[in-house]
Design a protein around this motif. Sequence first.
Motif: not given
Length: 417
Positions: A13, A19, A40, A42-43, A46, A74, A77, A81, A94
Motif C-alpha cells: 500500500v 492502493i 492493512v 501503514a504505507m 510511515e 494505518e 491506509t 483503500l 473502514s
Amino acid sequence: MALLVQKYGGTSVGDVTRIQRVADKVIAARQQGHDLVVVVSAMSGETNRLIELAHSISEHPDPRELDVLLATGEQVTIALLSMALQARDYAARSFTGSQVHILTDSVYNKARILEIDDRRVRAELAKGKVVVVAGFQGVDEDGSITTLGRGGSDTSAVALAAALSADECQIFTDVDGVYTTDPRIEPNARRLDQITFEEMLEMASLGSKVLQIRAVEYAGKYNVPLRVLSTFEDGPGTLISYEEPRLEKAMISGIAFNKDEAQITVNRVVDKPGIAWKLLGPVSEASIEVDMIVQNNTGDERTDFTFTVHRNDFKRALQLVKQTADELDAESVDGDATIVKLSLVGVGMRSHAGIASRMFKALAEEGINIRMISTSEIKISVVIDEKYLELGVRALHQAFRLDLPIQIVEPGEQPAA
Ligand code: ASP
Ligand code: MG
C-alpha cells in the motif's frame, strides 16, 4: 464462497497506484463471491517516519502517546483503500482497531490481543460490505489506543481470522511465498506450496523473515490456515497449516540460518554436579538467552562446556562466564562471534532416518567444519564458521535436491517403522 481475511503490508500500500492495485485484488475476490475483511499496514516507511518524529521531540517518548501517534499510519491506509473501493462502486467501510474492538492489554508499543468482538464486523459483512480494518492496533480496557509491536498487522489479520472463523487468512506481501531457503543465497530456491506451522516457526525464527513469528504462533494455536502470497504477481503462494505433505514428497522443507550467533567455550572445567548450572545461572539471570549447549568430558574428570548466545549478548555473556570460570578453576574461556547456525527443517524427518548423515557428508565434501550439532524432531542444526554460510546453504540445498518438488530418498534413508 468463503470468508477471507486478507492482509496487505506496507509495500503493498506504499503509494496510491499500489492502493489501487490492492483494490483490484479485493474486487477480484469479491467477484468470486467471497466475503472479505481486509487488514492493512501503514504505507511503507510511515511507521519509521512517525517514530523518528517522536524521537525528535523526546528521547523517551511516553509509550501511550507513542501509540496514539503510530496508530495514525494505518488509519490513513484504511480510509484510502475504502475510498478506492467505493470509487469503483464496491461497498466498503473502514474501521480502526478500537472501532471493531480489538481488545488488548495495556502494554503500550507491544500489546497483546485479548479478545475481539466480532459483531461489528459480521454486521457489516452481512450488509455486503468489504470491511477494511487498521492493522497493528487495538484498544485497552480504559479505551487507550495500543499497538502490537513492529510487523503487528500480521497478528491483527490472524486474530481477526480466528475470531471470525475465516476460511483462510491471506498475507499479501512483496514475495510470492515461503521459499526452501533465501533465494539471494541460493538462486535455485523454490517456492513451497505448503508447509506446516511447526516448520514455519523454525524457518521464521531462524531468519526467513516473511511473517511475524507471533502471527504464526497465533495461527497455529487457533488453527487458522495462513497463506503467504504476492500482491504484485498472481500465484497460489504458500499455504501454512497443520496438514503434513505426503512422506515421499517432502522430507525436508527448507534450510534456515541464523547469522546472529556467537559461541562461548569454557575449557577444562572440573566435571562435577552443578557446573552447568553455575556457569549458565548468571547468564540467564542477565536475561541472556542461551541457544545450543554442548558439554564434553575430556576423560580426566574435566569437561569442555560450549554454548551459543545472540551476538548482541556476546560480550556481556563472555564477561559473566569468565568470572564464574575463574571461580570454578577452569583452564580457559574462548569466545567467537564469527559463527552462524544452519538448520535443515522438515516434518518428514520424523519418519526418516539417515538425514543427518547426508547433511554431514554434504558439508564435509565442501570442507566445512562443524563445530556444534543439535537436533529436534523436525530440525538438525549445525554451527559453522560464518565465512561458510553461503557455501553451506548451497551445498545442503543441492544435496537434498530442494530445487525439485519431489525429493529423492537415498539408500540408507529408511522410512522409520
Ligand atoms: N506499520 C507497522 C510496522 O511497520 C505494522 C506492520 O506493518 O505490520 O511495524
Ligand atoms: Mg509489515
